[in-house]
Design an enzyme around this catalytic site. Structure first.
Site: not given
Length: 344
Positions: A108, A28
């Site tokens: 997250h 990411q």
């Protein structure tokens, strides 16, 4: 109704005057940093200076600093180091530089949801979570598209947390595809459940059980591998593109009838009952506490279970068969090259 946002809803100019730090340069991290850089934002990457990713990021034309220095400079800090490293990184390198008005972003919600990280009240805390791996976030951006993402606001100190998160989502290309509003709790609990009960845990256990059933019945391991693992991609791709109904339309009538009549016998009420128990363990913090303790004691059970999985017969036969299919290894190499091949 679900709230969705697109390019017209974002105000990217909110980020143009801000310094952005991307902590981590793995799957990411590399995608966020490069997409934001290409979009014209002031980006720096925060890394451990002994990380192998330092050279990769610099060769990509990005400014690289230590994590602490990146956080000291930045107005917006995106935390993309692994979940298990976030609290340590926060305590040592992020928290000392979280002055009033800064924005702390996550992809997250684990560390916020389970109270491992508790930012000060004068800092914005939000989430931008692409629903796809980093190599896809990067590739679709370069192609002019984007990966759908989630956004959530945990704390809005400045009154602009939501707008900043949406501007960030715009910067990585997510608003081209659509951005869904959620909460840290919903994202964390549904993400963990999906991984454990379906996408990773459920699927891998189902594949192994099917393989074992056929081999124990006397069928060739190669045949069992193809039927229970190799062809899974075909089915998943059909579901991804057309949904379950579309997949059923594309397979044979015999396969569809078997799906409709035998599938519920495999995934039955007892399985669903166990899924509900798994969800309860996520919601009440049992899983989080177990995973945190596992890391604190050096991951012995994790390593034992992972090693046992590597020794399963399906892995040996799979390695041999994939070596005979160059198109599989070619795809794997392409993904590795795009993602950088690490998780820093």
């Amino acid at each position: 109704m679900t709230t969705m946002y697109y390019e017209a809803d974002a105000k990217p100019e909110l980020l143009m005057s801000k310094k952005i730090a991307i902590l981590g340069y793995g799957s990411q991290g590399h995608a966020h940093a490069l997409n934001l850089h290409d979009a014209g934002y002031d980006v720096r990457v925060g890394l451990r200076m002994d990380s192998s990713s330092v050279l990769k990021a610099e060769e990509a034309g990005l400014k690289v600093l230590s994590i602490a220095d990146a956080c000291a400079e930045a107005d917006v800090i995106m935390v993309l180091v692994p979940d298990t490293e976030q609290k340590r990184t926060y305590d040592s390198d992020i928290a000392p530089h979280l002055t009033a008005g800064k924005c702390l972003l996550f992809a997250h919600g684990f560390n916020i949801r389970f109270n491992l990280i508790n930012p000060p009240a004068d800092v914005d805390v939000a989430m931008v979570a692409p629903k796809g791996p980093g190599h896809l976030v990067r590739r679709t951006y370069l192609e002019g598209g984007g990966v759908p993402s989630l956004i959530a606001v945990h704390h809005d100190a400045t009154g602009q947390a939501h707008a900043i998160a949406l501007a960030y989502a715009h910067g990585i290309g997510a608003t081209r595809a659509g951005v869904l509003e959620t909460t840290f709790t919903e994202e964390t609990e549904t993400d963990l459940f999906g991984e454990q009960a379906v996408l990773c845990g459920g699927v891998s256990a189902l594949v192994r059980a099917g393989y074992e059933t056929l081999v124990e019945a006397g069928y060739q391991p190669e045949s069992a591998y193809f039927e229970c693992l190799h062809e899974l991609k075909l089915i998943v791709d059909l579901m991804y593109e057309e949904g379950i109904t579309g997949m059923r339309f594309s397979v044979s009538d015999t396969a569809e009838y078997g799906d409709l009549t035998r599938g519920p016998r495999v995934i039955n009420e007892s399985v669903k009952k166990e899924m509900k128990q798994i969800l309860t363990e996520i919601q009440d913090g049992t899983f989080a506490a177990e995973w945190i303790l596992e890391n604190e004691i050096g991951r012995p059970r994790y390593r034992e279970l992972r090693d046992a999985g590597k020794r399963h017969p399906i892995e040996d036969i799979g390695t041999k068969l994939r070596d005979m299919m160059p198109f599989v290894s070619a795809g794997k190499q392409k993904v590795s090259e795009i993602s950088g091949g690490d998780t820093d």
